[in-house]
Design an enzyme around this catalytic site. Structure first.
Site, PDB file in Angstrom:
ATOM      1  N   ARG A 172      46.838  49.069  36.131  1.00  0.00           N
ATOM      2  CA  ARG A 172      46.551  48.504  37.453  1.00  0.00           C
ATOM      3  C   ARG A 172      47.720  47.642  37.918  1.00  0.00           C
ATOM      4  O   ARG A 172      48.056  47.639  39.098  1.00  0.00           O
ATOM      5  CB  ARG A 172      45.252  47.694  37.422  1.00  0.00           C
ATOM      6  CG  ARG A 172      43.999  48.536  37.238  1.00  0.00           C
ATOM      7  CD  ARG A 172      42.736  47.704  37.341  1.00  0.00           C
ATOM      8  NE  ARG A 172      42.534  47.200  38.699  1.00  0.00           N
ATOM      9  CZ  ARG A 172      41.656  46.249  39.020  1.00  0.00           C
ATOM     10  NH1 ARG A 172      40.928  45.681  38.061  1.00  0.00           N
ATOM     11  NH2 ARG A 172      41.505  45.864  40.270  1.00  0.00           N
ATOM     12  N   CYS A 231      43.906  37.888  38.300  1.00  0.00           N
ATOM     13  CA  CYS A 231      43.383  39.170  37.794  1.00  0.00           C
ATOM     14  C   CYS A 231      42.934  39.979  39.006  1.00  0.00           C
ATOM     15  O   CYS A 231      43.605  39.981  40.036  1.00  0.00           O
ATOM     16  CB  CYS A 231      42.243  38.918  36.815  1.00  0.00           C
ATOM     17  SG  CYS A 231      40.864  37.968  37.518  1.00  0.00           S
TER      18      CYS A 231
END
Length: 276
Positions: A172, A231
């Site tokens: 990601r 995050c």
């Protein structure tokens, strides 16, 4: 204070004269609600806390899990029996993200005695109960600001002036995949530091020395001007903040994280592996 506690030590404390308040925060990203698992069996005395409803505000421009309104958060903690002087232990199903979110919020709002059960419920070998407790109302009043917090502009600046860690999976971070947010990639200048590397195969945090060595390799040190972490939506970032605390560092959390950053099309997006 060590921010984590072993299942063995927790069992001893629960049998002692000053047992901690237990918060059960079972939650999975995109998964089923944790309440049925709680009702099927939890550590005796634990109160269920809903991450989406009580540890986060409504999703929107602030991201998928923006910080909750402090007054609402305080009411949820008092309902669970939390007082300013009461020790608190949070646990989840084993991943550690949700429990770390509760730990970070309580520390950020001024609670001084809160820990996470290392390894989560999977590490607990004692009995479970199905009865839902009704603890006496607590007295905890949030006073936000104890831990450092970043907004998007501050996170961008920190990526240039200090160390900004990206706690998501490496794919990601690189932008190879993005299953949730508008676009893949990372904040320019951020360093990939997946939370999976904070724990062993059983989900227990690595020893403090090993965590310190891990973060030192990523550029974190006592002389680092400032360390930040983000995050996807501020949940696994709290887990990284907890790992950094175990290692002896005090990071700033960008709570809006990638879910907020990527909503703003004016924000730059970097892709690919980090330089070097």
């Amino acid at each position: 204070m060590n921010p984590i506690v072993s299942a063995t030590d927790l069992a001893s404390e629960l049998a002692g004269s000053r047992p901690p308040v237990l918060l059960d925060i079972r939650w999975q990203l995109g998964g089923p609600h944790g309440r049925p698992d709680y009702e099927a069996g939890h550590i005796p005395g634990a109160v269920f806390v809903d991450l989406d409803a009580e540890l986060a505000g409504p999703p929107g421009d602030g991201g998928r899990h923006p910080l909750p309104d402090p007054e609402a958060f305080g009411a949820a903690m008092r309902r669970a029996g939390v007082s300013a002087g009461s020790p608190v232990v949070a646990y989840d199903g084993g991943q550690g993200w949700a429990a770390a979110r509760a730990w970070w919020l309580l520390r950020w709002t001024g609670h001084t005695d809160v820990r996470v059960l290392d390894g989560g419920l999977a590490a607990w070998t004692g009995p479970l109960e199905t009865e839902t407790p009704t603890p006496a109302e607590g007295t905890f009043t949030p006073a936000p600001g104890v831990l450092p917090l970043l907004d998007a502009d501050a996170a961008a600046a920190l990526a240039r002036s200090g160390i900004l860690l990206d706690a998501r999976a490496a794919e990601r971070y690189r932008g190879d995949v993005e299953p949730i947010d508008r676009v893949g990639g990372h904040i320019p200048g951020a360093i990939s530091a997946p939370t999976t590397e904070n724990v062993d195969q059983e989900g227990h945090f690595l020893p403090p020395g090993e965590l310190a060595a891990r973060f030192t390799k990523l550029g974190v040190s006592e002389t680092t001007p400032e360390v930040g972490v983000y995050c996807g939506s501020g949940v696994s970032g709290a887990h990284e903040a907890l790992a950094l605390a175990i290692a002896g560092f005090t990071p700033a959390l960008y709570a809006g994280s990638w879910s907020q950053w990527s909503r703003d099309e004016s924000r730059p997006v970097a892709t690919g592996p980090q330089p070097g």
